[in-house]
Scaffold this active site. Sequence first.
Site, PDB file in Angstrom:
ATOM      1  CE1 TYR A 156      -3.020   2.825   1.107  1.00  0.00           C
ATOM      2  CE2 TYR A 156      -1.456   3.637   2.457  1.00  0.00           C
ATOM      3  CZ  TYR A 156      -3.158   3.342   2.352  1.00  0.00           C
ATOM      4  OH  TYR A 156      -3.209   4.966   2.395  1.00  0.00           O
ATOM      5  CE  LYS A 160      -3.114   5.701  -1.373  1.00  0.00           C
ATOM      6  NZ  LYS A 160      -4.696   6.434  -1.825  1.00  0.00           N
TER       7      LYS A 160
END
Length: 260
Positions: A156, A160
Amino acid sequence: MIDFKSKYGPWALVAGASEGLGAAFAEIIASKGLNLILIARRQSKLESLAEYLRTTYSVDVATHCADLADFSSIKTLISKSKESIGLLIYNAAYSPIGYFKNIEEENLEQIVDVNIKTPLLLSKLLSKGMIKRQQGGIILMSSLAGSQGSPKITTYAASKAFNTILAEGLWKELKKHGVDVLASRAGAISTPGYKSAQNTGDAPGTLSPKEVASTSLNALGKGPSVIPGSTNKLANFFMNRILPRKWTISIMDKNTKDLS
């Protein structure tokens, strides 16, 4: 002051808009007089939000229940739409919590699809019209977790980091075409998803969805990225300018180890 509706209207698209930060973005944008296209997976929440926005702000709101992991369906939906979309807010994210060895391959694929592929291709799709009109705006929600390795949310965080770099590059490329692009590098946000993942209370610097959405929209057109919250700005300075890289990763490890 920018006339927000003239610069970014008449329609804004908010991806990941059913609750939390997406809903906060939608309400602030509606208060500025823009019509809205809301996309998320939960139709009932979308419809409740849409009815509230129509009644409160007298704007048009269209809702679409769709999986943002499936860009082809999103592209078809947008291609059939007759609305002129001048503002894109990509807030959707998929973040399975766990150590890399325990994350299944299909979950990793979904991270790539929701967090990287769709914001990338949706930005490409919608920026074509913005470039043609010589005005528009794109906000990609990123995260301070993407500033360094972040154990237990490793993939994750990496996704980002991609969004931050993408938005910053597009900020320079599209500026000459009248299109503003921004990476909002948020810290912890008090959303339903965040609260359900926390076992030890809010992290320092945790902000409300309204604070993050307002800061992000106010920063659009003023630079390539923004970090909402003074505590988060200070933490980012020390983590990425002062401390050795291995220390910052260890600090993130301590902060994420109790997520579930």
